[in-house]
Design a protein around this motif. Structure first.
Motif, short mmCIF file in Angstrom:
data_model
loop_
_atom_site.label_atom_id
_atom_site.label_comp_id
_atom_site.label_asym_id
_atom_site.label_seq_id
_atom_site.Cartn_x
_atom_site.Cartn_y
_atom_site.Cartn_z
N GLN A 172 0.84 -1.19 0.00
CA GLN A 172 0.00 0.00 0.00
C GLN A 172 0.88 1.25 0.00
O GLN A 172 1.78 1.38 0.85
N PRO A 173 0.67 2.18 -0.94
CA PRO A 173 1.55 3.35 -1.06
C PRO A 173 1.71 4.13 0.24
O PRO A 173 2.81 4.58 0.57
N GLN A 174 0.62 4.29 1.01
CA GLN A 174 0.71 5.08 2.24
C GLN A 174 1.58 4.40 3.29
O GLN A 174 2.27 5.06 4.07
N VAL A 175 1.57 3.06 3.31
CA VAL A 175 2.42 2.32 4.26
C VAL A 175 3.87 2.44 3.83
O VAL A 175 4.77 2.65 4.65
N TYR A 176 4.12 2.31 2.53
CA TYR A 176 5.48 2.43 2.01
C TYR A 176 6.06 3.81 2.28
O TYR A 176 7.20 3.95 2.73
N GLU A 177 5.27 4.85 2.06
CA GLU A 177 5.75 6.22 2.26
C GLU A 177 6.02 6.52 3.72
O GLU A 177 6.88 7.33 4.06
N ALA A 178 5.30 5.86 4.62
CA ALA A 178 5.45 6.13 6.06
C ALA A 178 6.66 5.42 6.66
O ALA A 178 7.10 5.79 7.76
N ARG A 179 7.22 4.43 5.96
CA ARG A 179 8.34 3.68 6.52
C ARG A 179 9.62 4.52 6.50
O ARG A 179 9.99 5.06 5.47
N PRO A 180 10.34 4.60 7.63
CA PRO A 180 11.66 5.25 7.60
C PRO A 180 12.58 4.48 6.66
O PRO A 180 12.71 3.26 6.77
N GLY A 226 10.25 -9.57 12.37
CA GLY A 226 10.50 -8.19 12.01
C GLY A 226 11.15 -7.41 13.14
O GLY A 226 10.87 -7.65 14.32
N GLN A 227 11.99 -6.46 12.77
CA GLN A 227 12.70 -5.65 13.76
C GLN A 227 11.76 -4.66 14.44
O GLN A 227 10.83 -4.14 13.82
N THR A 228 11.99 -4.45 15.72
CA THR A 228 11.33 -3.38 16.49
C THR A 228 12.38 -2.31 16.76
O THR A 228 13.45 -2.62 17.31
N ARG A 229 12.11 -1.08 16.36
CA ARG A 229 13.08 0.00 16.54
C ARG A 229 12.98 0.58 17.95
O ARG A 229 11.96 0.44 18.64
N ARG A 230 14.02 1.26 18.35
CA ARG A 230 14.04 1.84 19.70
C ARG A 230 12.98 2.91 19.89
O ARG A 230 12.56 3.19 21.01
N ASP A 231 12.55 3.52 18.76
CA ASP A 231 11.50 4.53 18.87
C ASP A 231 10.10 3.92 18.82
O ASP A 231 9.09 4.64 18.79
N GLY A 232 10.02 2.57 18.81
CA GLY A 232 8.74 1.89 18.82
C GLY A 232 8.25 1.46 17.46
O GLY A 232 7.27 0.72 17.36
N TYR A 233 8.91 1.91 16.38
CA TYR A 233 8.47 1.53 15.04
C TYR A 233 8.72 0.04 14.82
O TYR A 233 9.78 -0.48 15.15
N GLU A 234 7.73 -0.66 14.25
CA GLU A 234 7.87 -2.07 13.92
C GLU A 234 7.78 -2.23 12.41
O GLU A 234 6.93 -1.63 11.76
N GLU A 235 8.66 -3.05 11.86
CA GLU A 235 8.71 -3.24 10.42
C GLU A 235 7.42 -3.85 9.88
O GLU A 235 6.83 -4.75 10.49
N ASP A 236 6.99 -3.36 8.72
CA ASP A 236 5.80 -3.87 8.05
C ASP A 236 6.17 -4.97 7.06
O ASP A 236 7.32 -5.08 6.62
N SER A 237 5.18 -5.76 6.70
CA SER A 237 5.38 -6.90 5.81
C SER A 237 5.24 -6.52 4.34
O SER A 237 4.68 -5.46 4.00
N LEU A 238 5.73 -7.38 3.48
CA LEU A 238 5.49 -7.34 2.05
C LEU A 238 5.45 -8.80 1.60
O LEU A 238 6.46 -9.50 1.67
#
Length: 484
Positions: free
Chosen positions: A374-382, A440-452
């Motif tokens: 989904q484009p919005q999920v891709y754009e939101a990923r660091p 999937g990795q969990t970042r120190r800022d709380g971000y969790e990697e999304d799937s593809l």
């Protein structure tokens, strides 16, 4: 049964009986040891994915090794001290604390450290050993030619566990037969390394004796199947003993994961997908004329098509999607259930994305809410690159290499000499595919990697199975269906 070559090389196995069904090696740990074992128990060829197994096993250990499977496998590793070092570095009794990131593992490189080599060898050993545990069925491992820097150590680890077949695609694997021959004798082995902009030859290799301390008995040399898309490549690989595989998997453009690019100039349809034509269909008569066994893949997911493949001279077929959707698949249950529901309602969409993969090969992507499709999920990923299995070496100056990936931050990639155009639409497959299987990795800022998620575009077999088995199916049931 072992087949002893006439030239004094290591014995090869198995033979002469060939499987009718090869379960495809999919994703990162989608084709896990559980799936490969389940298929192997039916008498067919179960295949584990050999992609990023160093990361997979390290993260399983950091999650506490639920069930003790990795530790059970490592108790059988032939050099206990090596296995013990891997456990000491990565095993966390009880698993990580909630929200705590995984500890990174060494990145693949042209000159890997001993620590990196030990993890790679041990991880590939463990996955194959678990797939083969307690039975005498055949098990294979699938590698990507694009990930050259990991191949020697990964192949050696799988061979230490007695792997029966090695399969490789996403490139031209001319040097793998020689590599397997040398590793079976525990001899130093290397393959040529593609380095962008290089003015000299580079290689990557492994010295098994230096890594293990020596003293191990010669290994059985696995059969090697080259995954190809064109009859020209079959002829090229088979013309010399040094490059000749033991067979081919002939993969068409409907197959999941990475596809060979269309031949000729790239043309996109109105939906932005590559257009494949008659030139992209292999000439099966010419492949059969090479004289080696072959299997057809990419659009052979029904018993009728299995029969058609065999009538065309194939030993059988390689199938992925119906096994990716089976109960033993490594996919997270929530993703599998989403796809099964969409499949039952005839709304599951699989697109061929020409830009998603950092390799520049077209890549099949399942359109699923909440994933990077989904484009919005891709754009939101660091945008970052920290697993880095798909990064490639480039020559910074003679004899000095750097590494870059089109999915890393654009300014960093361009600063390493890459072009902005190469970064457009690129997705971090390493992190996304690990997220597919719950690693999937969990970042120190709380971000969790999304799937593809990836599947093939041939969903007929899966649709037939979901109609007959609305609650889902096992890998054994999928084999039974294909052989019906």
């Amino acid at each position: 049964m072992l087949v002893q070559p006439d030239d004094g090389a290591a014995p090869r196995g198995p033979g002469p009986t060939l499987p009718t069904i090869i379960q495809g090696g999919m994703g990162v740990a989608v084709s896990s040891w559980r799936l490969a074992r389940a298929v192997s128990l039916t008498g067919q060829l179960g295949v584990v994915s050999g992609t990023a197994l160093d990361v997979v096993v390290a993260r399983r250990l950091q999650d506490g090794d639920d069930g003790g499977h990795v530790r059970r496998a490592l108790a059988h590793f032939p050099v206990p001290a090596v296995a013990e070092r891997v456990l000491a570095r990565h095993y966390r009794p009880g698993g990580r604390a909630p929200g705590r990131p995984y500890v990174p593992v060494p990145k693949v490189s042209a000159r890997p450290t001993t620590t990196a080599l030990e993890l790679s060898v041990v991880a590939n050993f463990a996955e194959v050993w678990l797939a083969k545990e307690g039975h005498d069925g055949v098990v294979g491992i699938n590698f990507l030619e694009k990930i050259q820097m990991a191949t020697p150590s990964a192949a050696y680890g799988a061979m230490l566990a007695g792997v029966d077949y090695v399969l490789m695609g996403a490139g031209i694997p001319t040097e793998i037969p020689r590599l397997l021959d040398a590793l079976a004798r525990h001899e130093p082995a290397s393959i040529a390394l593609h380095v962008e902009g290089a003015g000299r030859r580079y290689s990557v290799g492994l010295d098994p004796q230096a890594l293990t301390g020596g003293g191990l008995a010669p290994l059985r040399r696995p059969r090697f199947l080259a995954i190809i898309s064109a009859h020209v490549l079959a002829t090229h690989l088979a013309r010399e003993d040094a490059t000749r595989p033991d067979g081919f998997v002939v993969e068409g453009p409907r197959a999941g994961g990475h596809n060979a690019p269309p031949r000729g100039r790239l043309v996109l349809d109105d939906d932005g997908q590559p257009v494949f034509g008659p030139r992209d269909e292999a000439d099966l008569a010419r492949i059969a004329a090479v004289g080696l066994p072959f299997w057809l893949a990419g659009g052979y997911s029904s018993p009728e098509l299995v029969a058609k493949a065999r009538a065309a001279g194939a030993a059988g077929v390689q199938v992925g999607s119906i096994f990716a959707l089976s109960a033993e698949s490594g996919l997270r249950p929530v993703l599998r259930e989403q796809m099964l529901t969409a499949l039952a309602e005839d709304r599951l969409e699989v697109r061929t994305d020409p830009h998603a993969s950092p390799t520049s090969f077209p890549f099949k992507v399942v359109s699923l809410p909440g994933t990077l499709s989904q484009p919005q999920v891709y754009e939101a990923r660091p945008r970052l690159c920290d697993v880095s299995h798909l990064r490639v070496p480039y020559e910074r100056e003679p004899g000095v290499l750097g590494y870059r990936c089109p999915a890393e931050p654009v300014d960093i990639y361009v600063g390493k000499g890459g072009s902005v155009e190469d970064t457009v639409g690129r997705k971090c497959l390493c992190n996304a595919l690990l997220a597919d299987v719950g690693l999937g990795q969990t970042r120190r800022d709380g971000y969790e990697e999304d799937s593809l998620v990836t599947l093939g575009t041939d969903l007929d077999g899966a649709a037939a199975l979901v109609a007959a088995e609305p609650a889902g199916w096992s890998a054994a049931r999928a084999v039974e269906y294909l052989l019906d």
